[in-house]
Enzyme design. Structure first.
Site, PDB file in Angstrom:
ATOM      1  N   ARG A 179      53.257  51.415  30.329  1.00  0.00           N
ATOM      2  CA  ARG A 179      51.961  50.798  30.627  1.00  0.00           C
ATOM      3  C   ARG A 179      51.632  51.040  32.081  1.00  0.00           C
ATOM      4  O   ARG A 179      52.505  50.996  32.939  1.00  0.00           O
ATOM      5  CB  ARG A 179      52.030  49.281  30.372  1.00  0.00           C
ATOM      6  CG  ARG A 179      50.732  48.550  30.653  1.00  0.00           C
ATOM      7  CD  ARG A 179      50.928  47.038  30.610  1.00  0.00           C
ATOM      8  NE  ARG A 179      51.913  46.580  31.590  1.00  0.00           N
ATOM      9  CZ  ARG A 179      51.674  46.427  32.884  1.00  0.00           C
ATOM     10  NH1 ARG A 179      50.484  46.708  33.390  1.00  0.00           N
ATOM     11  NH2 ARG A 179      52.614  46.016  33.695  1.00  0.00           N
ATOM     12  N   VAL A 180      50.344  51.313  32.339  1.00  0.00           N
ATOM     13  CA  VAL A 180      49.840  51.376  33.710  1.00  0.00           C
ATOM     14  C   VAL A 180      48.673  50.407  33.815  1.00  0.00           C
ATOM     15  O   VAL A 180      47.956  50.174  32.844  1.00  0.00           O
ATOM     16  CB  VAL A 180      49.423  52.806  34.135  1.00  0.00           C
ATOM     17  CG1 VAL A 180      50.652  53.693  34.278  1.00  0.00           C
ATOM     18  CG2 VAL A 180      48.441  53.414  33.176  1.00  0.00           C
ATOM     19  N   SER A 181      48.506  49.853  35.002  1.00  0.00           N
ATOM     20  CA  SER A 181      47.520  48.791  35.187  1.00  0.00           C
ATOM     21  C   SER A 181      46.094  49.276  35.401  1.00  0.00           C
ATOM     22  O   SER A 181      45.154  48.542  35.155  1.00  0.00           O
ATOM     23  CB  SER A 181      47.926  47.924  36.385  1.00  0.00           C
ATOM     24  OG  SER A 181      49.205  47.399  36.181  1.00  0.00           O
ATOM     25  N   THR A 182      45.936  50.508  35.906  1.00  0.00           N
ATOM     26  CA  THR A 182      44.594  51.012  36.187  1.00  0.00           C
ATOM     27  C   THR A 182      44.412  52.404  35.586  1.00  0.00           C
ATOM     28  O   THR A 182      45.387  53.081  35.247  1.00  0.00           O
ATOM     29  CB  THR A 182      44.328  51.108  37.706  1.00  0.00           C
ATOM     30  OG1 THR A 182      45.174  52.121  38.248  1.00  0.00           O
ATOM     31  CG2 THR A 182      44.577  49.778  38.409  1.00  0.00           C
ATOM     32  N   GLN A 196      46.119  55.339  37.622  1.00  0.00           N
ATOM     33  CA  GLN A 196      47.554  55.579  37.548  1.00  0.00           C
ATOM     34  C   GLN A 196      47.887  56.518  36.391  1.00  0.00           C
ATOM     35  O   GLN A 196      47.167  56.586  35.406  1.00  0.00           O
ATOM     36  CB  GLN A 196      48.303  54.260  37.375  1.00  0.00           C
ATOM     37  CG  GLN A 196      48.176  53.342  38.578  1.00  0.00           C
ATOM     38  CD  GLN A 196      48.783  51.977  38.310  1.00  0.00           C
ATOM     39  OE1 GLN A 196      48.542  51.382  37.267  1.00  0.00           O
ATOM     40  NE2 GLN A 196      49.547  51.488  39.264  1.00  0.00           N
TER      41      GLN A 196
END
Length: 187
Positions: free
Chosen positions: A8-11, A14
């Site tokens: 998972r990446v937050s933005t 990324q």
């Protein structure tokens, strides 16, 4: 029994490619990846798909626990739910989290106990602090803008049948502020 990865990446800026490569190198046959998703949300599309895909005997592989959960308690809930389903979990950067071995399960149990102790201690300290503040006459929250002068003016304006909104405009405060202050004064 398969090894399933989750990244998972937050933005959107990324890139999850490094996480995905690490998971595949560690043995993940399939990797689910969420983009621009907060770890505090449980309704992430790929996370939900990953949970649906996992079967008893499978191992969920993550780079770090913060990829699946935004807090200790959330992580413990996820791990317990997976354990009930017969799914093991392994973290690449936190070797203590490896429920595929007896030692990993034991260490996880110890970590879970301390995490719960931390949550309970914070809760108890907060409750005691609030009780102490109340005993000294302090209440939490933002100070009211309704000074005694404004309250007196609001009461006079209300007697002249003005609406709460009109009183609020005249005093430079919101309608609901006037309503709450007058209701408290009436009690």
């Amino acid at each position: 029994m398969s090894c399933v990865g989750y990244a998972r990446v937050s933005t959107h800026d990324q890139d999850a490619a490094a996480q995905e490569a690490e998971l595949r190198a560690a043995g993940a046959q399939r990797v689910f990846v969420d983009y621009a998703q907060s770890s505090r949300r449980t309704d992430r599309p790929e996370w939900e798909a990953c949970l649906d895909y996992l079967r008893s005997g499978d191992t969920l592989l993550v780079r770090r626990l913060d990829r699946i959960a935004g807090s200790d308690t959330m992580a413990l809930e996820v791990i317990r739910d997976l354990e009930k389903r017969g799914v093991n979990i392994r973290s690449l950067t936190e070797p203590v989290i490896d429920t595929t071995s007896p030692m990993g399960r034991a260490l996880f149990g110890i970590v879970a106990v301390f995490a719960q102790l931390r949550v309970d201690t914070i809760r108890e300290n907060t409750r005691l602090g609030l009780a102490h503040a109340r005993a000294q006459g302090r209440v939490g929250g933002r100070p009211t803008v309704m000074t005694s002068e404004r309250l007196e003016a609001a009461q006079k304006l209300r007697e002249s049948a003005l609406s709460y909104a009109a009183i609020g405009r005249a005093l430079g405060v919101g309608k609901s502020t006037v309503q709450r202050a007058l209701a408290r004064a009436d009690r």
